[in-house]
Design a protein around this motif. Structure first.
Motif, PDB file in Angstrom:
ATOM      1  N   LEU A  10       0.147  -0.986   0.118  1.00 16.09           N
ATOM      2  CA  LEU A  10       0.157   0.097  -0.093  1.00 16.09           C
ATOM      3  C   LEU A  10       0.765   0.777  -0.249  1.00 16.09           C
ATOM      4  O   LEU A  10       0.585   2.192  -0.396  1.00 16.09           O
TER       5      LEU A  10
ATOM      6  N   ALA B 244      -7.381   0.680   1.292  1.00 13.44           N
ATOM      7  CA  ALA B 244      -5.907   0.122   2.483  1.00 13.44           C
ATOM      8  C   ALA B 244      -6.828  -1.158   3.514  1.00 13.44           C
ATOM      9  O   ALA B 244      -6.744  -1.851   3.766  1.00 13.44           O
TER      10      ALA B 244
ATOM     11  N   ARG C 139       1.051   3.445   6.370  1.00 15.14           N
ATOM     12  CA  ARG C 139       0.488   2.234   6.108  1.00 15.14           C
ATOM     13  C   ARG C 139       1.157   1.195   6.438  1.00 15.14           C
ATOM     14  O   ARG C 139       0.641   0.334   7.129  1.00 15.14           O
TER      15      ARG C 139
ATOM     16  N   GLU D 109      -0.033   9.688   1.609  1.00 13.29           N
ATOM     17  CA  GLU D 109      -0.636   8.819   1.742  1.00 13.29           C
ATOM     18  C   GLU D 109      -2.058   9.385   2.388  1.00 13.29           C
ATOM     19  O   GLU D 109      -2.175  10.396   3.460  1.00 13.29           O
TER      20      GLU D 109
END
Length: 648
Positions: free
Chosen positions: A427, A441, A596, A647
């Motif tokens: 990710l 995610a 992540r 992100e």
């Protein structure tokens, strides 16, 4: 002797005999000869599969004589009760049981010892079931350890006297001594559904197995059973169900073994080859893996010391090499090399593959791909029947007598880390090029963890109950830690400071393994998986049986920690864990730009923390899981000077 035994076992019974006065338990007789008879012939110690294969019509295999090394008396007691446990779970050693003519000395102590064990152990259960069906069992004198297989619940063994059958007093189960050269005579006198089970005398050599052969109708290939699902391998506890089924007697629930059957063609060379490989697995497992790990760490440290500019590259190489470790061991299982060749294959193969990966694939993609390739390779193999996993150095532990198919706790520990870590790395890498939403995610963590749990825990595949707990926990913890502030539909997870958000996080983490276990229970029931989950939990007779399961696992885990206390590697891992906790703020700075990946790390740590108490080898699980987490931290440090990713 052999001719006399053969005549006594397999001649026709001519008339019923009356019970003699003063004999408490006469041998039951039969008029009709359609009642099958079974002979358990004990051969000299060291008898080989090749020697048994010389007998016409005899299917051959290897028999696991116990969990670990057990005395001959325990092997035959296990046969009599159709169940066995790790010898360390008994609170005392067996008492002296010899010599005896009919009544086993020390039998009350045998019963007390079994009653105190955390399992449904019933010595003499085989004879008891036969007697309840109007059948009989006897053992040839002078009484040896093998006679214990014919003992009744009171510790009495009926002697098989010369000429019993000629007088119309044939037992349905007879235990005799024989030689490999005399087996042909015994096999030649089989009639109808008679069965001859030939077994090398225990204790076995260091590989923990004995040669076994079965002759009779329906046996025309290599031996196996649902206990092992392995061609050429059966358990000592499988013998009693095999006897009862052949004699038409229901197998009681207290017997954990499964009836032996034959599959394919008789191939004694293949059986011996597999036995040699399984012995090699036990002999090489620790040495090969530890030596390679040590060598990789030394190489990485040397690069960092002498070429400082390459320190981070060396750390990334080390992490990816460790991720490839199980994959290369799977290749070793395919070619079954010598000990030296397998060590070189692992040491240079994993290192070279890691070097290629780091050279051509930059950033977090390298770790993500290494984890994915390794996990998917094992998933495919266990789904196809675990033909290679069972023979890999990190596969199950057949020589110890516990698990013969699927994955073992060692591999479970590595997969429990690689699944959330690999997803987090993927990710993170994908987020550098494409807009990856928080919803996606979360779904990636949950789907990967769920699929892995099904593959590695379902009875038809990996058959590892622990995987049904640790993999969902790791996935759920990682999922609830994914930043979701931009996703209004799931924004509750993002509000971690609120009571509602925290409660929902806890509920998701707790519910994940429960849902996974319920799903796997349904899968096992529908598919007939008949693995550890079904036999240990679903078939438990009540709270008492479940408590026995829990007690066994906790006591075995405690024993594993006691053994690990003398292993320097274990203490190095513990030191590493303490150091990581002390440096947690610095570690957080490495991972803060990649939340992540950080979520994957925390999920992996949660999986290891939960896996230690739920598995029966907690110390081993902690050591391997700790090494895998340490590899991830090395990779995170190597990436920490890269430009921070963006992100959601």
């Amino acid at each position: 002797m052999v001719a006399l035994a053969a005549g006594a076992l397999f001649c026709g019974c001519v008339a019923p005999a009356e019970a003699q006065p003063g004999v408490s338990k006469p041998i039951i007789t039969r008029v009709a000869r359609d009642q099958p008879r079974v002979a358990l012939a004990i051969l000299p110690r060291g008898t080989t599969v090749a020697e048994l294969a010389r007998v016409h019509g005899m299917s051959t295999g290897m028999l696991s004589a116990g969990i670990g090394r057990v005395p001959p008396e325990q092997t035959f007691l296990d046969i009599s009760q159709g169940n066995r446990i790790n010898d360390s779970l008994y609170d005392r050693d067996l008492p002296g049981l010899f010599p005896f003519a009919r009544e086993v000395p020390g039998w009350p102590e045998v019963i007390s010892r079994a009653d105190d064990a955390p399992a449904d152990i019933v010595p003499g259960l085989l004879e008891s079931r036969l007697r309840s069906a109007g059948l009989s069992a006897a053992a040839e004198g002078p009484m040896s350890a093998a006679a214990l297989a014919a003992a009744d619940p009171g510790g009495v063994v009926t002697p098989l006297r010369p000429g019993e059958c000629e007088r119309g007093r044939c037992p349905e189960l007879a235990i005799v001594s024989a030689t490999d050269t005399g087996l042909g005579a015994l096999a030649g006198r089989l009639r109808g559904n008679d069965l001859l089970i030939a077994l090398g005398a225990p204790p076995p050599a260091h590989n923990g197995t004995l040669a076994i052969g079965i002759a009779g109708r329906g046996f025309d290939g290599d031996l196996t059973s649902d206990s092992t699902r392995t061609n050429g391998y059966v358990l000592s506890t499988d013998i009693a169900p095999t006897i009862l089924r052949r004699l038409g007697v229901p197998v009681p629930d207290a017997m954990d073994g499964e009836p032996i059957r034959s599959e394919g063609a008789i191939d004694p060379e293949a059986v011996e080859d597999r036995a040699e490989r399984m012995t090699a697995v036990a002999d090489r497992r620790v040495a090969v893996v530890v030596l390679c790990l040590t060598a990789w760490v030394v190489v990485a440290l040397a690069i960092g010391l002498f070429v400082p500019r390459q320190r981070r590259a060396a750390a990334a190489w080390l992490a990816v090499t460790i991720a490839y470790l199980p994959l290369i061991l799977l290749a070793g299982a395919a070619i079954e090399p010598s000990a030296l060749a397998e060590g070189l294959l692992l040491g240079f193969g994993a290192g070279a593959l890691s070097g290629l990966t780091i050279s051509f694939i930059r950033g977090w993609w390298a770790l993500a791909i290494a984890c994915a390739v390794t996990v998917v390779a094992y998933a495919i193999d266990v789904a196809a029947g675990s033909s290679l996993t069972a023979l890999s150095l990190l596969g199950p532990n057949p020589v110890f007598g516990v698990r013969f198919y699927g994955i073992g706790n060692e591999l479970e520990a590595l997969i429990a880390v690689m699944v959330p870590v690999g997803v987090g790395a993927g990710l993170t890498a994908a987020g550098e090029r494409w807009p990856i939403t928080g919803r996606l995610a979360v779904g990636a963590f949950l789907v990967a963890g769920g699929l892995a749990a099904v593959v590695f825990a379902a009875g038809r595949f990996g058959a590892d109950v622990g995987a049904a707990i640790v993999l969902p926990v790791g996935a759920a913890v990682a999922a609830v830690l994914v930043p979701l502030e931009t996703d209004s539909a799931l924004s509750t997870f993002g509000r971690r400071t609120t009571t509602t958000g925290q409660g929902l996080m806890v509920a998701v983490v707790v519910a994940a393994p429960i849902v996974a276990l319920a799903t796997l229970a349904l899968i096992d029931l529908v598919s007939g998986g008949n693995a550890h989950l079904t036999r240990s939990v679903l078939d438990a007779g009540g709270a008492g049986d479940l408590a026995d399961v829990a007690e066994r696992r906790l006591r075995l885990s405690a024993h594993d920690f006691a053994d690990a206390a003398g292993n320097p590697l274990f203490w190095l891992v513990i030191t590493g864990i303490i150091a990581a906790l002390a440096k947690r703020r610095a570690i957080d700075t490495w991972l803060r730009p990649v939340p992540r990946a950080r979520a994957g790390l925390v999920g992996a740590c949660a999986a290891v923390a939960v896996g230690v108490p739920v598995n029966d080898s907690g110390a081993s699980f902690l050591a391997l899981g700790g090494i895998a987490v340490g590899a991830f931290l090395a990779f995170a440090w190597a990436q920490s000077q890269a430009r921070p990713t963006s992100e959601a």
